[in-house]
Every structure is written in C-alpha cells, then in structure tokens.
Scaffold this motif. Structure first.
Motif, PDB file in Angstrom:
ATOM      1  N   MET A  90      61.875  29.390  23.350  1.00 43.24           N
ATOM      2  CA  MET A  90      61.263  30.601  23.902  1.00 43.24           C
ATOM      3  C   MET A  90      60.044  30.292  24.764  1.00 43.24           C
ATOM      4  SD  MET A  90      61.544  33.395  20.804  1.00 43.24           S
ATOM      5  CE  MET A  90      60.293  34.425  21.577  1.00 43.24           C
ATOM      6  N   THR A  91      59.485  29.112  24.620  1.00 40.61           N
ATOM      7  CA  THR A  91      58.249  28.760  25.327  1.00 40.61           C
ATOM      8  C   THR A  91      58.394  28.885  26.837  1.00 40.61           C
ATOM      9  OG1 THR A  91      57.677  27.231  23.554  1.00 40.61           O
ATOM     10  CG2 THR A  91      56.492  26.981  25.625  1.00 40.61           C
ATOM     11  N   ASP A  92      59.494  28.399  27.375  1.00 34.76           N
ATOM     12  CA  ASP A  92      59.709  28.430  28.827  1.00 34.76           C
ATOM     13  C   ASP A  92      59.990  29.828  29.350  1.00 34.76           C
ATOM     14  OD1 ASP A  92      59.357  25.715  28.911  1.00 34.76           O
ATOM     15  OD2 ASP A  92      61.496  25.245  28.836  1.00 34.76           O
ATOM     16  N   ARG A  93      60.176  30.769  28.469  1.00 31.89           N
ATOM     17  CA  ARG A  93      60.476  32.146  28.897  1.00 31.89           C
ATOM     18  C   ARG A  93      59.228  33.025  28.923  1.00 31.89           C
ATOM     19  NH1 ARG A  93      64.770  33.686  24.565  1.00 31.89           N
ATOM     20  NH2 ARG A  93      64.676  35.716  25.630  1.00 31.89           N
ATOM     21  N   ILE A  94      58.080  32.435  28.573  1.00 33.32           N
ATOM     22  CA  ILE A  94      56.832  33.201  28.499  1.00 33.32           C
ATOM     23  C   ILE A  94      55.851  32.719  29.574  1.00 33.32           C
ATOM     24  CG2 ILE A  94      54.848  33.810  27.063  1.00 33.32           C
ATOM     25  CD1 ILE A  94      56.628  33.343  24.617  1.00 33.32           C
ATOM     26  N   THR A  95      55.306  33.662  30.314  1.00 35.33           N
ATOM     27  CA  THR A  95      54.294  33.369  31.332  1.00 35.33           C
ATOM     28  C   THR A  95      52.981  34.018  30.920  1.00 35.33           C
ATOM     29  OG1 THR A  95      55.962  33.346  33.091  1.00 35.33           O
ATOM     30  CG2 THR A  95      53.660  33.622  33.768  1.00 35.33           C
ATOM     31  N   LEU A  96      51.903  33.270  31.036  1.00 34.03           N
ATOM     32  CA  LEU A  96      50.568  33.821  30.788  1.00 34.03           C
ATOM     33  C   LEU A  96      49.934  34.184  32.117  1.00 34.03           C
ATOM     34  CD1 LEU A  96      49.151  31.377  28.053  1.00 34.03           C
ATOM     35  CD2 LEU A  96      50.512  33.468  27.750  1.00 34.03           C
ATOM     36  N   GLY A  97      49.680  35.475  32.301  1.00 29.22           N
ATOM     37  CA  GLY A  97      49.022  35.939  33.524  1.00 29.22           C
ATOM     38  C   GLY A  97      47.513  35.908  33.327  1.00 29.22           C
ATOM     39  N   ARG A  98      46.805  35.164  34.158  1.00 34.85           N
ATOM     40  CA  ARG A  98      45.376  34.923  33.938  1.00 34.85           C
ATOM     41  C   ARG A  98      44.472  35.597  34.969  1.00 34.85           C
ATOM     42  NH1 ARG A  98      45.287  30.799  30.280  1.00 34.85           N
ATOM     43  NH2 ARG A  98      47.147  29.483  30.148  1.00 34.85           N
ATOM     44  N   ARG A  99      45.035  36.362  35.902  1.00 29.19           N
ATOM     45  CA  ARG A  99      44.210  36.885  36.996  1.00 29.19           C
ATOM     46  C   ARG A  99      43.747  38.323  36.786  1.00 29.19           C
ATOM     47  NH1 ARG A  99      46.640  36.530  42.546  1.00 29.19           N
ATOM     48  NH2 ARG A  99      44.459  36.898  43.112  1.00 29.19           N
ATOM     49  N   ALA A 100      44.462  39.095  36.001  1.00 27.08           N
ATOM     50  CA  ALA A 100      44.136  40.515  35.865  1.00 27.08           C
ATOM     51  C   ALA A 100      42.896  40.734  34.997  1.00 27.08           C
ATOM     52  CB  ALA A 100      45.324  41.265  35.271  1.00 27.08           C
ATOM     53  N   VAL A 101      42.008  41.608  35.473  1.00 26.66           N
ATOM     54  CA  VAL A 101      40.816  41.957  34.703  1.00 26.66           C
ATOM     55  C   VAL A 101      40.707  43.473  34.515  1.00 26.66           C
ATOM     56  CG1 VAL A 101      39.505  39.897  35.338  1.00 26.66           C
ATOM     57  CG2 VAL A 101      39.418  41.920  36.820  1.00 26.66           C
ATOM     58  N   SER A 102      41.747  44.203  34.883  1.00 25.67           N
ATOM     59  CA  SER A 102      41.774  45.651  34.728  1.00 25.67           C
ATOM     60  C   SER A 102      43.230  46.099  34.695  1.00 25.67           C
ATOM     61  CB  SER A 102      41.050  46.339  35.901  1.00 25.67           C
ATOM     62  OG  SER A 102      41.794  46.155  37.097  1.00 25.67           O
ATOM     63  N   THR A 103      43.454  47.378  34.430  1.00 25.84           N
ATOM     64  CA  THR A 103      44.825  47.900  34.428  1.00 25.84           C
ATOM     65  C   THR A 103      45.442  47.822  35.814  1.00 25.84           C
ATOM     66  OG1 THR A 103      44.289  49.393  32.595  1.00 25.84           O
ATOM     67  CG2 THR A 103      46.260  49.906  33.869  1.00 25.84           C
ATOM     68  N   ILE A 104      44.643  48.097  36.840  1.00 23.18           N
ATOM     69  CA  ILE A 104      45.145  47.962  38.214  1.00 23.18           C
ATOM     70  C   ILE A 104      45.509  46.507  38.487  1.00 23.18           C
ATOM     71  CG2 ILE A 104      44.506  48.133  40.658  1.00 23.18           C
ATOM     72  CD1 ILE A 104      42.755  50.541  39.872  1.00 23.18           C
ATOM     73  N   GLY A 105      44.670  45.584  38.006  1.00 27.27           N
ATOM     74  CA  GLY A 105      44.972  44.162  38.149  1.00 27.27           C
ATOM     75  C   GLY A 105      46.242  43.782  37.409  1.00 27.27           C
ATOM     76  N   ASN A 106      46.438  44.336  36.199  1.00 29.04           N
ATOM     77  CA  ASN A 106      47.680  44.117  35.459  1.00 29.04           C
ATOM     78  C   ASN A 106      48.880  44.534  36.305  1.00 29.04           C
ATOM     79  OD1 ASN A 106      46.041  45.249  32.493  1.00 29.04           O
ATOM     80  ND2 ASN A 106      46.667  43.148  32.891  1.00 29.04           N
ATOM     81  N   ALA A 107      48.766  45.701  36.948  1.00 22.60           N
ATOM     82  CA  ALA A 107      49.880  46.227  37.745  1.00 22.60           C
ATOM     83  C   ALA A 107      50.241  45.273  38.884  1.00 22.60           C
ATOM     84  CB  ALA A 107      49.520  47.612  38.288  1.00 22.60           C
ATOM     85  N   TYR A 108      49.238  44.770  39.591  1.00 16.75           N
ATOM     86  CA  TYR A 108      49.503  43.831  40.681  1.00 16.75           C
ATOM     87  C   TYR A 108      50.079  42.512  40.155  1.00 16.75           C
ATOM     88  CZ  TYR A 108      47.315  46.636  44.340  1.00 16.75           C
ATOM     89  OH  TYR A 108      47.032  47.620  45.255  1.00 16.75           O
ATOM     90  N   GLU A 109      49.543  42.033  39.048  1.00 14.91           N
ATOM     91  CA  GLU A 109      50.022  40.771  38.473  1.00 14.91           C
ATOM     92  C   GLU A 109      51.466  40.908  38.008  1.00 14.91           C
ATOM     93  OE1 GLU A 109      47.642  37.524  36.115  1.00 14.91           O
ATOM     94  OE2 GLU A 109      48.100  39.194  34.753  1.00 14.91           O
TER      95      GLU A 109
END
Length: 197
Positions: A90-109
């Motif tokens: 399962m490890t290769d199927r998970i991505t850690l998104g490190r750039r978002a700092v807000s909900t709007i940032g989450n949406a773009y990421e």
C-alpha cells in the motif's frame, strides 16, 4: 425604519436557522462509502488519516493523497501517530501532499494530483464541519471531478457541545458562507493557499 428592522430580523433568523442546520449536519456519523478512483484526505483534525487508510485498504480507491502534511513528516511517522500498520504493497499507493496550508490550498493540491493520475472520481475525507466547504473549493478548482463526500465525526462532536466546540462550529459556518458567496459571485481567491517551492 420598520422595514429595515424587519429585514435585519429576517436576516438574523435565517443565519441562526442555517447555523442550527450546520451544527446538526456536522454531527452526523459517517455513511457507507462509495468506491471511487482515488481517495483524498484533508489534514487538520482527528480520525481523518486513520479513516482514509482504512478506506484505501478496503478497496474504496486505488490511490490516496493525504493533503496538507508537514514538510518533514514521513509516512512512517504518520502511521505511528495513527497507531496503524501499513502493508508494504500500500505504500506506493499513498502520496503525501506537503504544499497546502489552507482549504483552498488543499483544493489546488488535490486537483493537480488527480489530473496527474487521470482520476475522475474522488472520495473526499475530512471532518463533518469541514466537508461542505472542502467540496465547494474542490468544485471551484476542478469542476470536472466527481466528488463524493465522506465526513468523519471527530470525538469532540460526539460529546455534548462545549463552548470551545460551539466556537469552532460557528467559525466553520462563517467560512462556509464565505466560500459559497465566493462561488456564487465568481470572485477570485487571491491566494492559492500553497507554500512556495
């Protein structure tokens, strides 16, 4: 004068009824999940990551993005915090998104990740008080995606409401109204909510 007072009173009544609905909606338990191409979870509260890992292992999505992770946090550290074990496959199927700092940032990421992997449907995991705003922002950045909300009920919302919890819910309700207003007016966000490279 009387007409102005009546309009003001009606506005306050509608706002209060909306808040009551929002509090009730935020405290609903998770429903049965829908199988999607991918799963995304927006960090920032209890049970979100644990729930998304469980959904991934249950076959409700082929890939998982955990959006809004700290810049130096590893997947192993996350698993230790969640007190979960992760099968190697399962490890290769998970991505850690490190750039978002807000909900709007989450949406773009999330949008960037979904388009990169050519995903068409996403199971969106976040707290019940956050899910509607997350969906609004995601629809704005990626109207082509089929978004399925999967709200998580944090322990604090299962207990009787405290002043602190009520304050959180009022704040989140105001943020939702702001997001809906921005969506209706088409006003630009002004900030993507992403950290610079």
């Amino acid at each position: 004068m009387r007409a102005t007072f009546s309009i003001l009173l009606l506005a306050v009544l509608l706002w209060t009824l909306g808040l009551a609905w929002f509090i009730h909606d935020s405290r609903q338990p998770p429903h049965v999940a829908t199988v999607c191409d991918g799963i995304v979870t927006l960090t920032g509260g209890q049970s979100r990551i644990e729930t998304s890992i469980t959904l991934l292992s249950g076959g409700y999505g082929q890939l998982l993005l955990i959006s809004g992770v700290g810049p130096h946090v590893t997947l192993d550290q996350l698993m230790k915090l969640q007190k979960q074990s992760l099968p190697e496959d399962m490890t290769d199927r998970i991505t850690l998104g490190r750039r978002a700092v807000s909900t709007i940032g989450n949406a773009y990421e999330i949008t960037t990740w979904a388009r990169h992997h050519k995903l068409h449907s996403l199971l969106v995991v976040t707290a019940g008080y956050h899910i509607r705003r997350a969906i609004v922002e995601l629809h704005r950045t990626a109207p082509e995606l089929d978004l399925v909300p999967y709200p998580v009920l944090p322990p604090a919302l299962e207990a009787p409401l405290t002043r602190q919890t009520l304050h959180l819910l009022v704040r989140e309700y105001l943020k939702l109204l702001g997001a809906e207003l921005g969506n209706l007016t088409g006003l630009p966000d002004g900030n993507t909510g992403l950290t610079a490279h």
